[in-house]
Design an enzyme around this catalytic site. Structure first.
Site, PDB file in Angstrom:
ATOM      1  N   GLU A  42       0.831  -1.221   0.000  1.00  0.00           N
ATOM      2  CA  GLU A  42       0.000   0.000   0.000  1.00  0.00           C
ATOM      3  C   GLU A  42       0.865   1.272   0.000  1.00  0.00           C
ATOM      4  OE1 GLU A  42      -3.703  -0.056   2.037  1.00  0.00           O
ATOM      5  OE2 GLU A  42      -3.848  -2.231   1.913  1.00  0.00           O
TER       6      GLU A  42
HETATM    7  C1  LIG Z   1       2.582  -9.695   0.678  1.00  0.00           C
HETATM    8  C2  LIG Z   1       2.152  -8.655  -0.303  1.00  0.00           C
HETATM    9  C3  LIG Z   1       0.809  -8.352  -0.423  1.00  0.00           C
HETATM   10  C4  LIG Z   1       0.382  -7.399  -1.347  1.00  0.00           C
HETATM   11  N1  LIG Z   1      -0.958  -7.170  -1.535  1.00  0.00           N
HETATM   12  C5  LIG Z   1      -1.369  -6.402  -2.581  1.00  0.00           C
HETATM   13  C6  LIG Z   1      -2.757  -6.310  -2.936  1.00  0.00           C
HETATM   14  O1  LIG Z   1      -3.628  -6.883  -2.267  1.00  0.00           O
HETATM   15  N2  LIG Z   1      -3.093  -5.568  -4.023  1.00  0.00           N
HETATM   16  C7  LIG Z   1      -2.186  -4.918  -4.774  1.00  0.00           C
HETATM   17  O2  LIG Z   1      -2.566  -4.286  -5.750  1.00  0.00           O
HETATM   18  N3  LIG Z   1      -0.853  -4.985  -4.476  1.00  0.00           N
HETATM   19  C8  LIG Z   1      -0.436  -5.719  -3.412  1.00  0.00           C
HETATM   20  N4  LIG Z   1       0.907  -5.810  -3.108  1.00  0.00           N
HETATM   21  C9  LIG Z   1       1.873  -5.120  -3.950  1.00  0.00           C
HETATM   22  C10 LIG Z   1       2.567  -3.960  -3.251  1.00  0.00           C
HETATM   23  O3  LIG Z   1       1.678  -2.906  -3.062  1.00  0.00           O
HETATM   24  C11 LIG Z   1       3.801  -3.597  -4.105  1.00  0.00           C
HETATM   25  O4  LIG Z   1       4.735  -4.642  -3.929  1.00  0.00           O
HETATM   26  C12 LIG Z   1       4.410  -2.269  -3.686  1.00  0.00           C
HETATM   27  O5  LIG Z   1       3.550  -1.219  -4.030  1.00  0.00           O
HETATM   28  C13 LIG Z   1       5.782  -2.027  -4.313  1.00  0.00           C
HETATM   29  O6  LIG Z   1       5.752  -2.281  -5.681  1.00  0.00           O
HETATM   30  P1  LIG Z   1       6.876  -3.216  -6.340  1.00  0.00           P
HETATM   31  O7  LIG Z   1       6.916  -4.482  -5.574  1.00  0.00           O
HETATM   32  O8  LIG Z   1       6.608  -3.303  -7.798  1.00  0.00           O
HETATM   33  O9  LIG Z   1       8.226  -2.448  -6.094  1.00  0.00           O
HETATM   34  P2  LIG Z   1       8.840  -1.263  -6.986  1.00  0.00           P
HETATM   35  O10 LIG Z   1       7.787  -0.258  -7.277  1.00  0.00           O
HETATM   36  O11 LIG Z   1       9.551  -1.862  -8.138  1.00  0.00           O
HETATM   37  O12 LIG Z   1       9.880  -0.637  -5.989  1.00  0.00           O
HETATM   38  C14 LIG Z   1      11.175  -1.197  -5.760  1.00  0.00           C
HETATM   39  C15 LIG Z   1      11.929  -0.240  -4.841  1.00  0.00           C
HETATM   40  O13 LIG Z   1      12.098   1.031  -5.516  1.00  0.00           O
HETATM   41  C16 LIG Z   1      11.559   2.063  -4.698  1.00  0.00           C
HETATM   42  N5  LIG Z   1      10.987   3.091  -5.567  1.00  0.00           N
HETATM   43  C17 LIG Z   1      10.120   2.948  -6.604  1.00  0.00           C
HETATM   44  N6  LIG Z   1       9.818   4.139  -7.141  1.00  0.00           N
HETATM   45  C18 LIG Z   1      10.497   5.077  -6.431  1.00  0.00           C
HETATM   46  C19 LIG Z   1      10.586   6.503  -6.494  1.00  0.00           C
HETATM   47  N7  LIG Z   1       9.889   7.222  -7.377  1.00  0.00           N
HETATM   48  N8  LIG Z   1      11.395   7.122  -5.612  1.00  0.00           N
HETATM   49  C20 LIG Z   1      12.080   6.421  -4.669  1.00  0.00           C
HETATM   50  N9  LIG Z   1      12.030   5.061  -4.551  1.00  0.00           N
HETATM   51  C21 LIG Z   1      11.236   4.413  -5.421  1.00  0.00           C
HETATM   52  C22 LIG Z   1      10.501   1.404  -3.836  1.00  0.00           C
HETATM   53  O14 LIG Z   1      10.217   2.163  -2.679  1.00  0.00           O
HETATM   54  C23 LIG Z   1      11.178   0.086  -3.547  1.00  0.00           C
HETATM   55  O15 LIG Z   1      12.094   0.242  -2.484  1.00  0.00           O
HETATM   56  C24 LIG Z   1       1.338  -6.722  -2.141  1.00  0.00           C
HETATM   57  C25 LIG Z   1       2.699  -7.012  -1.994  1.00  0.00           C
HETATM   58  C26 LIG Z   1       3.108  -7.980  -1.103  1.00  0.00           C
HETATM   59  C27 LIG Z   1       4.574  -8.303  -1.005  1.00  0.00           C
END
Ligand SMILES: Cc1cc2nc3c(=O)[nH]c(=O)nc-3n(C[C@H](O)[C@H](O)[C@H](O)COP(=O)(O)OP(=O)(O)OC[C@H]3O[C@@H](n4cnc5c(N)ncnc54)[C@H](O)[C@@H]3O)c2cc1C
Length: 380
Positions: free
Chosen positions: A363
């Site tokens: 989130e």
């Molecule tokens: C157990 C679990 C349950 C989840 N449940 C749901 C759900 O029910 N529904 C749903 O839709 N999603 C869900 N998610 C997804 C979750 O919301 C995403 O994993 C999260 O938003 C991060 O996205 P990503 O994994 O693609 O990481 P990325 O967006 O690829 O980020 C990787 C890293 O880069 C950093 N980063 C990215 N952009 C920037 C920026 N502009 N500036 C600085 N740092 C940045 C991030 O903070 C992170 O440290 C879930 C994830 C998990 C692990």
């Protein structure tokens, strides 16, 4: 200014505390180890009204305020964060989204059973290549007149297998970018909708996280939430409230670990006295208590603003950022206070430490919360 909780709020907190002790604590270690979804416990939470806490009773909800929700989330999360994430997604994302933006027909058909906890819902925004950058939706929902045709993959979806109703965000008109995104209600069992395998996770292992695949899934037009192109705004609005839920989850994980560490420090002896009498341990406990109290105030302030119909985007992001980072620090210290015993499963704190990590990720990661907060304070 009045910091006292109402009688009703205290009653809800106590009910959640009792439920967590009697129904969630037994078996929580085993469910974590076996990655077992707490199905029976979630059913009971539904019967007690914990899955539609803030929904109007005319739609099957408990009609409570957001402060009560924070209090209940803290108590459930102290014991079982895998159960509290189900509660958070169902309450703050699915029920709230449908109640605020759904049509009357959608509310009768979907919100009523969701709020009563007869079924649970999932919120589907993330994709393999769209996490923090949620505007990069690759899942498409092509307008075919009477229906939308959905194709694509959603990742990391909480309640992925156990949900019956899925709020799916998808791109209808790429030229309009985020203004061409829609939110659609998809039902389990619709042709072409497949749930992928369960993710094997570091923490909240009892929760049900799956990828979802959509191949030519036909979704009737009446299942669109809001006007055409409202989907991205819908997702951002629901997530703003969702942050209060996850912040209170982090708060609960931390306070659960702190309570265990406090108790243990008064029992464990080293060098002829209880370890709590060594200043290094007493100071750790003092720091933990202050951090937890600060997070609690941030959570309740954000919840109160939401209840007062004020803007809570900033306070919710602050609560989530602070509570999540705090939960990580506090749970690490709780393990440290337990020494070697903290490193094994039966003392619970290692699980709470693993569970805390996710609150910095989902989130909106902690980095994304800083973007929200800095934009708000810089007036961008
Ligand atoms: C157990 C679990 C349950 C989840 N449940 C749901 C759900 O029910 N529904 C749903 O839709 N999603 C869900 N998610 C997804 C979750 O919301 C995403 O994993 C999260 O938003 C991060 O996205 P990503 O994994 O693609 O990481 P990325 O967006 O690829 O980020 C990787 C890293 O880069 C950093 N980063 C990215 N952009 C920037 C920026 N502009 N500036 C600085 N740092 C940045 C991030 O903070 C992170 O440290 C879930 C994830 C998990 C692990």
């Amino acid at each position: 200014m009045n910091f006292n909780l109402s009688e009703e709020q205290i009653m809800i907190r106590n009910a959640a505390r009792d439920f967590a002790q009697t129904e969630l604590l037994p078996g929580v270690i085993e469910r974590d180890e076996k990655q077992q979804f707490p199905a029976e416990q979630i059913k009971k939470m539904g019967e007690l009204g914990f899955l539609g806490m803030m929904v109007d009773p005319k739609y099957g909800g408990s009609g409570l305020d957001t402060v009560s929700y924070v209090l209940a989330m803290e108590e459930i999360s102290k014991i079982d964060a895998s159960a509290s994430v189900v509660m958070s997604v169902n309450n703050s994302l699915v029920c709230w989204g449908l109640e605020h933006y759904g049509t009357e027909e959608q509310k009768q058909k979907y919100l009523v059973p969701l709020a009563k906890g007869e079924i649970i819902g999932a919120f589907c925004l993330s994709e393999p290549e769209a996490g923090s950058d949620a505007t990069s939706q690759k899942t498409t929902a092509i307008d075919k007149g009477d229906y939308y045709l959905i194709n694509g993959t959603k990742n990391w979806i909480t309640n992925g297998n156990n949900a019956t109703v899925y709020l799916v965000i998808a791109q209808t008109d790429p030229e309009k970018m985020h203004k061409g995104i829609n939110a659609l209600i998809v039902e389990k069992g619709m042709e072409g909708f497949v749930v992928g395998p369960k993710e094997n996770k570091l923490g909240i292992r009892g929760s049900d996280t799956h990828s979802l695949m959509f191949t030519d899934v036909k979704v009737p037009k009446e299942n669109r939430i809001g006007e055409d192109g409202f989907g991205f705004k819908f997702a951002m609005k629901t997530l703003a409230g969702g942050r209060i839920g996850i912040a209170s989850q982090a708060l609960g994980i931390a306070s659960g670990a702190y309570e265990l560490a406090l108790k243990y420090s008064k029992e464990r002896k080293a060098f002829g006295k209880e370890i709590s009498k060594h200043q290094a341990i007493a100071f750790k406990l003092a720091d933990m208590a202050v951090q937890i109290e600060a997070a609690r105030h941030l959570c309740i302030k954000a919840a109160w603003e939401k209840d007062q119909k004020q803007n809570y985007d900033l306070s919710g992001a602050m609560a989530k950022l602070y509570a999540a980072d705090m939960a990580m620090q506090v749970t690490i210290e709780a393990v440290q206070i337990h020494g070697g015993y903290g490193f094994v499963k039966e003392y619970h704190v290692e699980r709470l430490m693993r569970d805390a990590k996710i609150t910095q990720i989902y989130e909106g990661t902690s980095e994304i919360q800083k973007i929200v907060i800095s934009r708000s304070i810089l007036n961008d």
